[in-house]
Design a protein around this motif. Structure first.
Motif, short mmCIF file in Angstrom:
data_model
loop_
_atom_site.label_atom_id
_atom_site.label_comp_id
_atom_site.label_asym_id
_atom_site.label_seq_id
_atom_site.Cartn_x
_atom_site.Cartn_y
_atom_site.Cartn_z
N ASP A 48 -35.39 -5.54 -6.33
CA ASP A 48 -36.58 -6.29 -5.96
C ASP A 48 -37.82 -5.45 -6.20
O ASP A 48 -37.90 -4.30 -5.79
N PRO A 107 -41.22 -12.24 2.42
CA PRO A 107 -41.40 -11.27 3.50
C PRO A 107 -42.46 -11.73 4.50
O PRO A 107 -43.39 -12.47 4.14
N PRO A 150 -41.82 -4.79 -5.38
CA PRO A 150 -42.71 -5.10 -4.26
C PRO A 150 -43.45 -6.40 -4.54
O PRO A 150 -43.76 -6.71 -5.70
N LEU A 182 -39.90 -5.34 11.18
CA LEU A 182 -40.44 -5.19 9.82
C LEU A 182 -39.64 -4.15 9.04
O LEU A 182 -39.45 -4.28 7.83
N TRP A 183 -39.18 -3.11 9.72
CA TRP A 183 -38.35 -2.09 9.07
C TRP A 183 -37.03 -2.69 8.60
O TRP A 183 -36.58 -2.45 7.48
N LYS A 210 -48.06 -9.25 7.38
CA LYS A 210 -48.61 -8.57 8.55
C LYS A 210 -49.84 -9.29 9.08
O LYS A 210 -50.08 -9.31 10.28
N GLN A 216 -36.42 -5.79 7.93
CA GLN A 216 -36.71 -6.68 6.81
C GLN A 216 -36.91 -5.88 5.52
O GLN A 216 -36.43 -6.27 4.47
N HIS A 217 -37.57 -4.75 5.60
CA HIS A 217 -37.77 -3.90 4.44
C HIS A 217 -36.43 -3.35 3.93
O HIS A 217 -36.19 -3.27 2.73
N CYS A 218 -35.57 -2.98 4.85
CA CYS A 218 -34.27 -2.40 4.47
C CYS A 218 -33.35 -3.42 3.81
O CYS A 218 -32.42 -3.03 3.09
N CYS A 219 -33.56 -4.69 4.03
CA CYS A 219 -32.70 -5.72 3.47
C CYS A 219 -33.07 -6.07 2.03
O CYS A 219 -32.40 -6.90 1.42
N ARG A 220 -34.11 -5.45 1.51
CA ARG A 220 -34.49 -5.75 0.13
C ARG A 220 -33.52 -5.10 -0.84
O ARG A 220 -33.04 -3.99 -0.62
N ARG A 271 -29.66 -0.22 4.96
CA ARG A 271 -30.27 0.56 3.88
C ARG A 271 -29.26 1.52 3.25
O ARG A 271 -29.19 1.67 2.03
#
Length: 158
Positions: free
Chosen positions: A148, A3, A150, A137-138, A6, A140-144, A57
């Motif tokens: 997975d 990921p 954290p 970033l959202w 930040k 990218q988060h939704c593609c997890r 998502r």
């Protein structure tokens, strides 16, 4: 591929802002007018990325519980992550640029009429660049994957 961190994006914003400020200081007199529409294309891309994030998502969540149209193709998710990472980095660099422009024009609003006219456009463009970073970033988060953990989670607590 991990990921996007930040702190790396923040470093890119600071570096672009410093270099951008030096460039703006040397070449501001040659700039075209900065209107409120200057950075709005970034907002359009941010909205598209955020919408795609909600779609991805929902599809991942539906596939997890076995409802809906099924799973997304893994290559589609991988490409989405790639687009999210590239958009986050580009948004960070552009955010640094618009922060540099804003840092130059805001203190000069009282003495330069052009700076006063350019200030709203530079600030709106900076906000749109920030929206692009957040949307990327959202996505990218939704593609997890739901499986997975954290990246900072301890696999064996105790």
């Amino acid at each position: 591929m991990g990921p996007t961190r930040k702190r790396d994006l923040a470093a890119a914003v600071v570096a672009a802002a410093v270099l951008g400020y030096l460039l703006v200081r040397a070449t501001y007199r040659y700039f075209p007018p900065i209107t409120v529409w200057t950075g709005m294309s970034l907002l359009g891309v941010a909205i598209g990325l955020a919408g795609w994030g909600f779609y991805v998502r929902a599809r991942i969540r539906d596939a997890e519980i076995g409802v809906g149209r099924g799973r997304l193709h893994p290559l589609a998710v991988a490409r989405s992550v790639l687009i999210a990472k590239a958009s986050a980095w580009m948004g960070a660099v552009v955010l640094g640029w618009w922060l540099a422009v804003s840092a130059y024009v805001l203190p000069r609003r009282g003495t330069l009429r052009v700076a006063a006219a350019d200030s709203p456009g530079a600030m709106i463009a900076g906000l749109c660049a920030l929206a692009l970073v957040v949307a990327a970033l959202w996505l990218q988060h939704c593609c997890r994957s739901p499986d997975d953990a954290p990246p900072d989670a301890d696999p064996a607590p105790g």
